[in-house]
Enzyme design. Structure first.
Site, PDB file in Angstrom:
ATOM      1  N   CYS A 142     -20.077  -5.875 -13.935  1.00 38.68           N
ATOM      2  CA  CYS A 142     -20.195  -6.311 -12.545  1.00 38.68           C
ATOM      3  C   CYS A 142     -19.084  -5.708 -11.684  1.00 38.68           C
ATOM      4  CB  CYS A 142     -20.249  -7.835 -12.459  1.00 38.68           C
ATOM      5  SG  CYS A 142     -20.940  -8.420 -10.878  1.00 38.68           S
ATOM      6  N   LYS A 163     -26.706 -11.718  -0.629  1.00 42.61           N
ATOM      7  CA  LYS A 163     -26.303 -11.714  -2.031  1.00 42.61           C
ATOM      8  C   LYS A 163     -27.480 -11.336  -2.927  1.00 42.61           C
ATOM      9  CE  LYS A 163     -23.962 -14.721  -5.403  1.00 42.61           C
ATOM     10  NZ  LYS A 163     -23.381 -16.079  -5.609  1.00 42.61           N
ATOM     11  N   SER A 192     -25.683 -11.338  -9.760  1.00 46.73           N
ATOM     12  CA  SER A 192     -25.069 -12.253  -8.806  1.00 46.73           C
ATOM     13  C   SER A 192     -23.909 -11.515  -8.142  1.00 46.73           C
ATOM     14  CB  SER A 192     -24.550 -13.510  -9.532  1.00 46.73           C
ATOM     15  OG  SER A 192     -23.897 -14.373  -8.625  1.00 46.73           O
ATOM     16  N   HIS A 235     -25.267  -9.324 -15.227  1.00 51.91           N
ATOM     17  CA  HIS A 235     -24.595 -10.307 -16.081  1.00 51.91           C
ATOM     18  C   HIS A 235     -25.513 -10.696 -17.236  1.00 51.91           C
ATOM     19  CE1 HIS A 235     -20.894 -11.154 -13.868  1.00 51.91           C
ATOM     20  NE2 HIS A 235     -21.594 -11.069 -12.749  1.00 51.91           N
ATOM     21  N   GLU A 237     -24.682 -11.478 -20.025  1.00 51.76           N
ATOM     22  CA  GLU A 237     -24.039 -12.513 -20.840  1.00 51.76           C
ATOM     23  C   GLU A 237     -24.287 -13.921 -20.317  1.00 51.76           C
ATOM     24  OE1 GLU A 237     -21.126 -11.948 -17.495  1.00 51.76           O
ATOM     25  OE2 GLU A 237     -22.503 -10.670 -18.627  1.00 51.76           O
ATOM     26  N   ARG A 249     -23.258 -24.729  -6.427  1.00 52.86           N
ATOM     27  CA  ARG A 249     -21.893 -24.593  -5.918  1.00 52.86           C
ATOM     28  C   ARG A 249     -21.871 -24.012  -4.509  1.00 52.86           C
ATOM     29  NH1 ARG A 249     -19.239 -19.646  -8.438  1.00 52.86           N
ATOM     30  NH2 ARG A 249     -20.600 -18.755  -6.812  1.00 52.86           N
TER      31      ARG A 249
END
Length: 310
Positions: A142, A163, A192, A235, A237, A249
């Site tokens: 990332c 985003k 992200s 990502h 992972e 969040r």
């Protein structure tokens, strides 16, 4: 084979509940096997979550792996207890004379800043350079991928209008490379991020090879130096609930955020996440260990210093 981890690392108990076999370093030292040495520079704010995500994937290999965690000296994390950092993380100065088979450098929540404005940029550049003489193969993830491509190859990053957030379909440009062994023609990856790198900039740099991309998410994987460097923008992972937690969040903070794309059942936050990237993620990390960290290292890791730039 299991991962060799420091005793009492929180990930050990979490993964035992998932029936993933890990052992602490004391028990591992009793076995007459030289494990692969892998170091993780963890720049993510939730250190323990990222540790667990990476350990989960690295454990899915027949190779025994000894894992160290590195921290930036010039930055004090706000979301991880200082006791945890002292117990499980090492400063760069304490390992700069060590050699590793593999390294993973994670993303960081600084992507909308200019690289030079990041407080630890100079320290990070020194670590990047160290990787080339002390590590066999490095995964940049990332923001770290953007930072590494900028530092070594001058590839810029660009702000996105919104985003890039969700699960996106990707394709492989060279299916015969070992990193893609077992991959399907199409596979999914979580993204992200607020910035991107562009394929036209990658194609301008002859040492870089664009390996995988997405019609919706753009560049995904770039390779350099014959597999000694991989730059990955997504990502893989991530755990199943990570995007949901990020979405909640951001909503609570009043940030502009849309529902993560292709993530919830029926694309509704009330639905459960549909996990479509786990198989690809396991293959990615297993292939990296097998073919670039292990198979591509027929010498002792201490001999890396004599290789120069491949």
């Amino acid at each position: 084979m299991p991962l060799n981890l420091q005793k009492n690392l929180p990930a050990i108990e979490i993964l035992k509940k998932e029936h993933i076999f890990v052992m602490d370093s004391l028990r591992a030292s009793e076995q007459d096997i030289r494990p692969l040495r892998v170091v993780v520079l963890n720049l993510m704010p939730l250190k323990i979550t990222t540790e667990t995500d990476l350990v989960r994937l690295l454990s899915n290999s027949p190779l025994q792996v000894e894992l160290d965690f590195m921290k930036i000296m010039g930055h004090q994390p706000r979301n991880t207890p200082i006791e945890h950092m002292r117990a499980f993380y090492r400063d760069f100065d304490s390992i700069r004379n060590d050699y590793y088979d593999g390294m993973i450098i994670t993303g960081a929540p600084v992507e909308q800043m200019e690289f030079e404005d990041v407080t630890y940029w100079d320290e990070l550049k020194g670590i990047f350079e160290w990787c080339r003489t002390h590590v066999t193969s490095t995964l940049y993830i990332c923001w770290a991928a953007q930072a590494g491509l900028y530092h070594f190859y001058g590839v810029p990053k660009y702000d996105l209008d919104a985003k890039k957030f969700g699960i996106f379909k990707h394709t492989v440009n060279d299916p015969y490379l070992p990193i893609f062994r077992g991959f399907d023609d199409e596979f999914y990856v979580p993204h992200s991020r607020h910035t991107e790198i562009r394929r036209e900039d990658i194609l301008k740099v002859p040492p870089l090879k664009l390996l995988s991309e997405s019609e919706d998410a753009g560049v995904y994987m770039v390779m350099a130096r014959g597999g000694r460097e991989f730059f990955i923008t997504g990502h893989s992972e991530y755990a199943p609930n990570t995007l949901h937690e990020e979405y909640v969040r951001d909503l609570q903070k009043g940030l502009p955020i849309h529902v993560p794309e292709n993530y919830y059942a029926d694309d509704r936050p009330s639905g459960r996440p549909l996990v479509r990237w786990r198989g690809h993620a396991n293959l990615l990390y297993t292939n990296w260990l097998n073919y670039y960290v292990y198979q591509e290292t027929p010498f002792h890791v201490e001999d890396i210093k004599y290789l120069g730039d491949l």
